[in-house]
Design a protein around this motif. Structure first.
Motif, PDB file in Angstrom:
ATOM      1  N   GLU A 261      38.733  47.539  40.626  1.00 24.00           N
ATOM      2  CA  GLU A 261      39.592  46.559  41.302  1.00 24.00           C
ATOM      3  C   GLU A 261      40.603  47.318  42.155  1.00 24.00           C
ATOM      4  O   GLU A 261      41.576  47.866  41.660  1.00 24.00           O
ATOM      5  CB  GLU A 261      40.251  45.651  40.261  1.00 24.00           C
ATOM      6  CG  GLU A 261      39.177  44.911  39.440  1.00 24.00           C
ATOM      7  CD  GLU A 261      39.733  43.918  38.431  1.00 24.00           C
ATOM      8  OE1 GLU A 261      38.911  43.167  37.861  1.00 24.00           O
ATOM      9  OE2 GLU A 261      40.957  43.869  38.214  1.00 24.00           O
TER      10      GLU A 261
ATOM     11  N   VAL B  16      47.215  50.407  45.609  1.00 21.94           N
ATOM     12  CA  VAL B  16      48.485  50.800  44.970  1.00 21.94           C
ATOM     13  C   VAL B  16      48.322  50.879  43.460  1.00 21.94           C
ATOM     14  O   VAL B  16      47.339  50.399  42.898  1.00 21.94           O
ATOM     15  CB  VAL B  16      49.626  49.785  45.255  1.00 21.94           C
ATOM     16  CG1 VAL B  16      50.092  49.875  46.690  1.00 21.94           C
ATOM     17  CG2 VAL B  16      49.190  48.361  44.889  1.00 21.94           C
ATOM     18  N   TYR B  17      49.324  51.468  42.851  1.00 25.75           N
ATOM     19  CA  TYR B  17      49.466  51.388  41.401  1.00 25.75           C
ATOM     20  C   TYR B  17      50.287  50.125  41.130  1.00 25.75           C
ATOM     21  O   TYR B  17      51.502  50.121  41.308  1.00 25.75           O
ATOM     22  CB  TYR B  17      50.256  52.584  40.847  1.00 25.75           C
ATOM     23  CG  TYR B  17      49.610  53.944  40.977  1.00 25.75           C
ATOM     24  CD1 TYR B  17      48.341  54.109  41.493  1.00 25.75           C
ATOM     25  CD2 TYR B  17      50.297  55.058  40.544  1.00 25.75           C
ATOM     26  CE1 TYR B  17      47.769  55.367  41.584  1.00 25.75           C
ATOM     27  CE2 TYR B  17      49.741  56.325  40.635  1.00 25.75           C
ATOM     28  CZ  TYR B  17      48.478  56.477  41.160  1.00 25.75           C
ATOM     29  OH  TYR B  17      47.926  57.726  41.257  1.00 25.75           O
ATOM     30  N   GLY B  18      49.607  49.066  40.750  1.00 28.20           N
ATOM     31  CA  GLY B  18      50.332  47.820  40.505  1.00 28.20           C
ATOM     32  C   GLY B  18      51.282  47.940  39.328  1.00 28.20           C
ATOM     33  O   GLY B  18      52.481  47.687  39.438  1.00 28.20           O
TER      34      GLY B  18
ATOM     35  N   ASP C   7      42.129  51.397  41.178  1.00 32.15           N
ATOM     36  CA  ASP C   7      41.979  52.524  42.098  1.00 32.15           C
ATOM     37  C   ASP C   7      42.795  53.729  41.627  1.00 32.15           C
ATOM     38  O   ASP C   7      42.396  54.874  41.848  1.00 32.15           O
ATOM     39  CB  ASP C   7      42.369  52.129  43.530  1.00 32.15           C
ATOM     40  CG  ASP C   7      43.608  51.261  43.585  1.00 32.15           C
ATOM     41  OD1 ASP C   7      43.858  50.507  42.617  1.00 32.15           O
ATOM     42  OD2 ASP C   7      44.341  51.324  44.575  1.00 32.15           O
ATOM     43  N   GLY C   8      43.913  53.472  40.952  1.00 26.26           N
ATOM     44  CA  GLY C   8      44.651  54.593  40.373  1.00 26.26           C
ATOM     45  C   GLY C   8      43.870  55.164  39.201  1.00 26.26           C
ATOM     46  O   GLY C   8      43.636  56.372  39.109  1.00 26.26           O
TER      47      GLY C   8
ATOM     48  N   ASN D 285      43.268  47.907  44.967  1.00 26.55           N
ATOM     49  CA  ASN D 285      44.356  47.283  45.729  1.00 26.55           C
ATOM     50  C   ASN D 285      45.205  48.278  46.513  1.00 26.55           C
ATOM     51  O   ASN D 285      46.223  47.924  47.094  1.00 26.55           O
ATOM     52  CB  ASN D 285      45.238  46.426  44.811  1.00 26.55           C
ATOM     53  CG  ASN D 285      45.754  47.219  43.620  1.00 26.55           C
ATOM     54  OD1 ASN D 285      45.715  48.445  43.626  1.00 26.55           O
ATOM     55  ND2 ASN D 285      46.236  46.519  42.613  1.00 26.55           N
TER      56      ASN D 285
HETATM   57 MG   LIG Z   1      45.585  49.690  41.883  1.00 26.53          MG
END
Ligand SMILES: [Mg+2]
Ligand SMILES: Cc1ncc(C[n+]2csc(CCOP(=O)(O)OP(=O)(O)O)c2C)c(N)n1
Ligand code: SF4
Lengths: 351, 599
Positions: A138, A142-144, A112-113, A140
């Motif tokens: 994918e 956030v920036y994993g 998503d980032g 989520n």
């Molecule tokens: Mg992400």
């Protein structure tokens, strides 16, 4: 840390697909993601989908940007070429590769980032170009990989691990894609393989840009209470209006099926997708009704999933560019270079 | 200057009023008289309404650099009268529109004023507003034909070629050019002392701009993917490539294209497309200018670190930032040489004219695939957008693309194991495979740390092995890029180093200096990294001047950094005003310094 190869063990009883390959043959290197990361489940679904489709691994190209999600192209289809590019720019690299060699199957994986912030422009324009590819986002919230900052898909009010609430409006990749004219739009959940695998297969068979937004929880930074991208939240709020089955070859739709709320939408090369509608007024071949449905779900605090929109008449990038059928990389030099005599004649026009 | 077939003139007009075609016609007509000629379009970053100039230099000796001053100016645009009148050399001529009286303060005693009522004559001869504006240009062209003894049959023939299918337009143009011509014949002593006489010096030449030549190079090299984002002065490259592809690359049976031209959303995407296509095995290129190069940095580093061929054509303009988009410079040298973060360096080719734009673009594709790396072609606005008189382009049908080390399925089958980045031959170039070739050839391209097997690594030694190999590869490129061109004299002990479009002015300056008793040898650099010949030239001269068109002496910096020659042993001559270099600038630079050194 170096990449870890899985020990090659093949079970004598392992089932094989039409190419004689086992599921194992569609796997990749060992994942280095956190245990329980949603992305690993998406990887497993891609392995399953490509194996079931009997996609020749060496004829597929795995494309990604940067992020935990983008790393996962190393974890499936080890016999395929892969390209882990730069952050947010996988769509352009794939556009170029697809322009050069249209005969390969392009599987893009992004986050998503990667897709909605730094790469929003590239995603949008790959949609416009209708690059023939599967694009798995994918998602989520956030920036994993950079340790849990909010991404542009975070919902208003969703809280970070430290309890801070996001206040900016989210970008929903599904609504975005529908607005931009995407020809295949789906949403699924990493925890719902039954739904995800047929969608991935349909996306792979689609002639054009197939975007699948997969809610894929980050167990380390965004799976707590207060997050709207956690496993628990997604399970509780997911709403599947239409269930899609992938059908390898088209056959006539009988009236009976049509009457029972099942419809069949043709895809590329004779494949099709069979849709089981649970309510009668939803038409996944209508962009407007898909948009209205997704927006209505949002308003109710629900998350619309399933194969939400497909345009059967999709004209992919090569059709739009009028390129020859043969991959450009296969054209002999004689067909590309006009030669000495032509240049000589041309020179007279510059006098 | 100033004599038969040796003079310069300049038209000062208004942008967007159609003067470009009249000016081009004049230049081409002179060319067809067999006389060496150069045209420089000095135009604003504007579509309509601002002053614009076109300079034509006629040189029996074949000098093509921009002239230092002009013998005649055509003043058509009142907004630039003052400036235009001031540029004429003493003893020269001002041809102006006297439909309205000239402001007496603009008068000069040392030049001849020739007034022609262009505007009034147009209003009398033509009805439509558009015609009145457009045909005024044809009218002054006619006057110039009379004043300069340009054989009217030639422009009339050219107009017939151009408007053959539009008899009304042709008729109007012929009428205008004749009106201008006849007026001059009736009112002035024609021709002027400086004028044209037929020669035979252009038989094997053409008039072409560098952007067209780059496009032809890409066509002939077999490029199939072109990606770009419009930017002055690079736009012409892809527009011409498209036109050429439409002519030569359409499957006659199906009407389908044997090429893909992609107008990307920005330069980042254009670079990404080129890299994706290059990785997949196509010859791919992008055309851009400084701002685009800035945006492409990250991708350039990716291609460098992952050994992907790509061709970047940078048609340089005046920076920094948006700068002066319609002015020329050579100010991207450092940002090309070391483009992107981390340890990166890239081969660059420096064409000096459209002829070299063609050959070097072809060579750029060969080098990109052979060295599996980004290759830059550093053109500039002067080369790219002006028509240059150059020898006819030639093609050898024996040419075959150098695809470099690419393993096909059979070769792969014979290998025990394929390792993408293993340097088997010691030249820093490892064999690659193209996607789709087979499972054994599959590998993972990653911009993150990788070892010689293309596997992810964060270990020091395998990481260093890869970047050291890249340095080796770059060093090997020094002898593979185009080698310098020399212009030598027997007894010279001064060396002048230049590159790109500065060539014409520097060679002319060498002749002028010779007449003053100063012998100079010229080395024009044609490629980066620098090979042994560059070093030898620097070592062989006590005094070195480096002529370049940027403020910071970037070429000199590159020579110092890459060759270890002390920076202060090289004297910079810099012209970064944005206009094509003149020989006078170089002569002044050299003589000033020599006087200073002896005083
Ligand atoms: Mg992400
Ligand atoms: C140009 C650039 N800026 C910043 C980064 C640092 N960075 C790496 S991954 C990432 C965010 C990834 O987020 P997402 O795409 O959502 O992937 P996830 O890790 O959540 O799966 C960032 C900002 C980078 N690699 N490149
Ligand atoms: S940080 Fe989050 S997204 Fe990254 S691997 Fe761990 S769980 Fe997955």
């Amino acid at each position: 840390m170096t990449s870890i190869a899985k020990p090659p063990v093949s079970h004598p009883s392992a089932r094989v697909n039409a190419l004689g390959l086992t599921l194992r043959d569609y796997e990749g290197g060992m994942s280095t993601l956190c245990a329980g990361c949603g992305h690993d489940s998406v990887t497993a679904a891609i392995v399953q989908a490509t194996w079931e489709l009997a996609l020749p691994p060496h004829r597929a190209a795995k494309m990604s940007g940067i992020g935990c999600s983008s790393k996962t192209t190393a974890y499936f289809m080890k016999q395929s070429h892969g390209f882990n590019s730069v952050h947010g720019r996988m769509p352009s690299v794939t556009s170029g590769a697809a322009a050069a060699n249209r005969a390969l199957t392009y599987i893009g994986v992004s986050g998503d980032g990667d897709s909605l912030s730094i790469g929003l422009g590239q995603l949008s324009h790959a949609i416009r170009r209708n690059v023939n590819m599967l694009y798995v986002l994918e998602n989520n919230g956030v920036y994993g990989l950079t340790k849990g900052q909010f991404s542009a898909s975070a919902d208003i009010g969703s809280t970070s691990k430290k309890g801070e609430a996001n206040e900016q409006a989210p970008i929903d990749p599904v609504l975005l894609a529908l607005t931009l004219g995407a020809t295949f739009v789906a949403r699924s959940f990493s925890g719902d393989k039954r739904q995800l695998v047929p969608i991935l297969k349909a996306g792979l068979a689609h002639n054009g840009f197939a975007i699948v937004d997969v809610i894929s929880p980050c167990v380390t930074f965004n799976d707590h209470e207060g997050s709207t991208k956690s496993y628990a939240y997604t399970r509780a709020h997911e709403r599947e209006e239409v269930h899609a089955d992938f059908v390898p070859l088209t056959r006539a739709i009988t009236m009976e099926e049509a009457a029972s709320g099942v419809s069949e939408v043709p895809l590329h090369l004779g494949a099709s997708v069979r849709l089981h509608a649970t309510s009668s007024d939803y038409d996944p071949t209508s962009r407007a009704s898909a948009y209205a449905h997704v927006a209505a779900c949002h308003a109710r605090g629900e998350l619309a999933t399933g194969l939400l929109f497909v345009d059967e008449s999709s004209r992919d990038m090569h059709l739009l560019m009028h390129t020859v059928e043969a991959p450009l990389v296969d054209l002999p030099f004689e067909q590309l270079c006009p030669g000495r005599a032509a240049l000589d004649a041309l020179m007279d026009e510059y006098r | 200057m100033s004599g038969i077939n040796d003079f310069a003139f300049k038209m000062g007009t208004v942008n967007g009023t159609g003067s470009a075609s009249a000016n081009g016609l004049l230049m081409q007509a002179i060319f067809r008289m067999g006389i060496p000629v150069t045209g420089k379009n000095l135009f604003p970053s504007n579509i309509q309404g601002l002053p614009t100039w076109y300079e034509i230099r006629v040189s029996k000796d074949g000098y093509t650099a921009r002239p230092a001053d002009v013998d005649l100016v055509v003043a058509i645009n009142p907004a630039s009268y003052a400036k235009d009148i001031a540029t004429v050399r003493a003893g020269g001529v001002v041809l102006y529109d006297n439909s309205a009286p000239l402001d007496p303060t603009l008068h000069r005693n040392d030049v001849t004023f020739l007034g022609v009522p262009f505007g009034r004559m147009c209003n009398e001869a033509f009805v439509k507003d558009r015609d009145r504006t457009l045909l005024r240009n044809m009218m002054y062209a006619g006057t110039l034909c009379a004043l300069l003894a340009l054989d009217m049959a030639i422009p009339e023939q050219m107009l017939a070629e151009k408007f053959g299918k539009k008899p009304k337009v042709l008729e109007a143009n012929i009428k205008a050019i004749r009106l201008g011509h006849d007026y001059a014949r009736e009112h002035f002593a024609c021709p002027l002392p400086f004028h044209l006489e037929r020669m035979q010096a252009t038989d094997n030449a053409i008039l072409m701009d560098g952007n067209t030549a780059v496009a032809l190079g890409a066509l002939y090299a077999g490029a199939t993917v072109g990606a770009w984002y419009p930017i002055t002065p690079a736009t012409g490259v892809m527009e011409q490539f498209k036109a050429l592809c439409e002519q030569y690359r359409v499957d006659p049976a199906t009407g389908l294209h044997r090429y893909a031209i992609m107008q990307a959303e920005d330069e980042l995407a254009a670079a990404g497309i080129v890299i994706g296509a290059g990785w997949a095995g196509a010859r791919a290129f992008t055309n851009t200018s400084g701002p685009g190069i800035s945006l492409m940095q990250e991708f350039i580093g990716l291609a460098y670190y992952t050994d992907i061929p790509a061709v970047f054509v940078d048609v340089q303009r005046c920076g920094p930032a948006t700068g002066m988009p319609t002015r020329t410079q050579q100010a991207d040298l450092l940002s090309l040489a070391y483009a992107s973060h981390g340890d990166t360096k890239h081969p660059i080719l420096f064409p000096a004219n459209p002829h070299e734009c063609f050959s070097m673009t072809v060579q750029a594709f060969d080098l990109a695939e052979r060295f599996q790396t980004p290759i830059f072609v550093a053109s500039d606005l002067d080369i790219g957008m002006n028509d240059w008189m150059v020898p006819r382009l030639e093609w050898d049908d024996a040419y075959r693309p150098d695809r470099g080390k690419v393993l096909d399925a059979e070769e792969l089958a014979q290998l025990p194991r394929f390792s993408r980045y293993r340097d088997v031959d010691g030249d820093g170039i490892a064999a690659r495979t193209l996607p789709g070739v087979g499972a054994k050839g599959a590998y993972f391209v990653r911009g993150s740390g990788h070892d010689q097997h293309a596997a992810y690594t964060e270990e020091s030694a395998p990481y260093q092995e890869v970047v050291d190999r890249l340095a080796r590869k770059f060093a090997h490129a020094a002898e593979a890029v185009p080698q310098p061109a020399f212009h030598l004299q027997d007894d010279a002990d001064i060396g002048i180093v230049c590159l790109g479009s500065g060539d014409a002015a520097v060679r002319e300056a060498a002749d002028m200096l010779r007449e003053q008793g100063i012998g100079v040898n010229v080395m024009r650099i044609r490629g980066f990294p620098f090979g042994a010949a560059v070093r030898a030239f620097l070592d062989a001269h006590e005094r070195i001047f480096v002529v370049e068109q940027n403020r910071d002496a970037q070429l000199r910096a590159l020579l110092a950094v890459e060759l270890g020659v002390p920076r202060d042993a090289m004297t910079p001559i810099l012209d970064y005003a944005g206009l094509p270099l003149t020989a006078a600038t170089v002569v002044d630079g050299v003589t000033h310094h020599l006087v200073g050194a002896t005083a």
